[in-house]
Design an enzyme around this catalytic site. Sequence first.
Site, PDB file in Angstrom:
ATOM      1  N   GLY A 107     -19.088 -20.917 -38.890  1.00 35.26           N
ATOM      2  CA  GLY A 107     -19.049 -20.091 -37.689  1.00 35.26           C
ATOM      3  C   GLY A 107     -19.340 -18.622 -37.969  1.00 35.26           C
ATOM      4  CG  HIS A 108     -18.581 -15.868 -34.808  1.00 33.23           C
ATOM      5  ND1 HIS A 108     -18.232 -16.974 -34.079  1.00 33.23           N
ATOM      6  CD2 HIS A 108     -17.581 -14.981 -34.609  1.00 33.23           C
ATOM      7  CE1 HIS A 108     -17.094 -16.776 -33.469  1.00 33.23           C
ATOM      8  NE2 HIS A 108     -16.660 -15.568 -33.771  1.00 33.23           N
ATOM      9  CG  ASN A 109     -17.785 -12.328 -37.568  1.00 31.78           C
ATOM     10  OD1 ASN A 109     -18.929 -11.907 -37.587  1.00 31.78           O
ATOM     11  ND2 ASN A 109     -16.975 -12.127 -36.543  1.00 31.78           N
TER      12      ASN A 109
END
Length: 366
Positions: free
Chosen positions: A261-263
């Site tokens: 996922g993001h980050n």
Amino acid sequence: MAITIRALAQALDAQGWGDLDLPVTGASEPGATGPVGPKGGVIALAMSPKYAETLKPGSMAILAQGMDPQAFGLKAAIFAPRPRLLMAGLTRAFDPGPDIAPGIHPTAIIDPSAQVGEGAAIGPFVVIGADVRIGSGARIGPHVSIGRGSRLGDDALIHAGARIAHGVTAGHRLIVQPGAVIGGDGFSFVTPEESGIEEIRRTLGTREGIKQQHWTRIHSLGGVEIGDDVEIGANATIDRGTIRATRVGNGTKIDNLVMLGHNVVVGDDCLLCSQVGIAGSSKVGNRVVLAGKVGVSDNIEIGDDVIAGGASKIFTRVPAGRVILGNPAVKMETQMEIQKAMRRLPRFAQQVAKLQETVTRLLEKG
């Protein structure tokens, strides 16, 4: 392609035995090989006594240290000090790689501002966007797209149909298998008021009132940063960061159908097996192994050298060096005790039922 037993043993840093000039054209299981003539043939992989039972006299084989090639009637052999490591070298020696012709295919679309390094091979129907930089010796398979401003290091191998979005930076020797997507938008949305998800996190499951809600996109302004010697499996997905980049460290290997996922930050030399999912903003240390179907909740930190068994679900921080298993994931030894206890539950239930009957009879008599 053929290579002699002598040359193959040298390439594998192993010891050869017998007719060292026999040519080797490939490798197979012992049962699929047979006696070889002067022109050589296929070498059998028989690195344990169990596999060696099906060896045929007059053949050639790779054996474990201590096995006797004469006992199997072999013409030639190579001894493997560490069998699986030798397998890595052997398969590398005979792997022809993807069929990507040298040069740039005429159907490829390359923006004039893009730079393609010396010796790179660009396959059919590849699309390369503005200001892209591709290192020397890279091989880009058919139907690959690379978005604006992305950077790929030297000797990258991008297989057919992979998608690399804008703003992705990768080091040298990147391997991306077919259908992988790197740099798609993160799954990040917010409601004008407190959402149902935020409410149950705050109340630990109690609903104070269900209201209509509308999701508003949080756009992904960060990119993806990938280190050297990273491999990304077929249909894996790595989302770009919201503000800062999603990062994957040097030497990390990502299997098919993995989702980052993001980050998310993944350290060096990690092994993420198929169907692993890591939710947004979680941090994974160095040399971490997550077996198949492991799930990691958002904003979780996993320390260095952690090993998580298959289908584990990680909801809290994991200290460095811990081996975990289960849902929710706990120390492996604790999980084993839990499993033993669960297997005993039917017997315990029967015992409790009998005790209740006994107590009831005693009370009735009293």
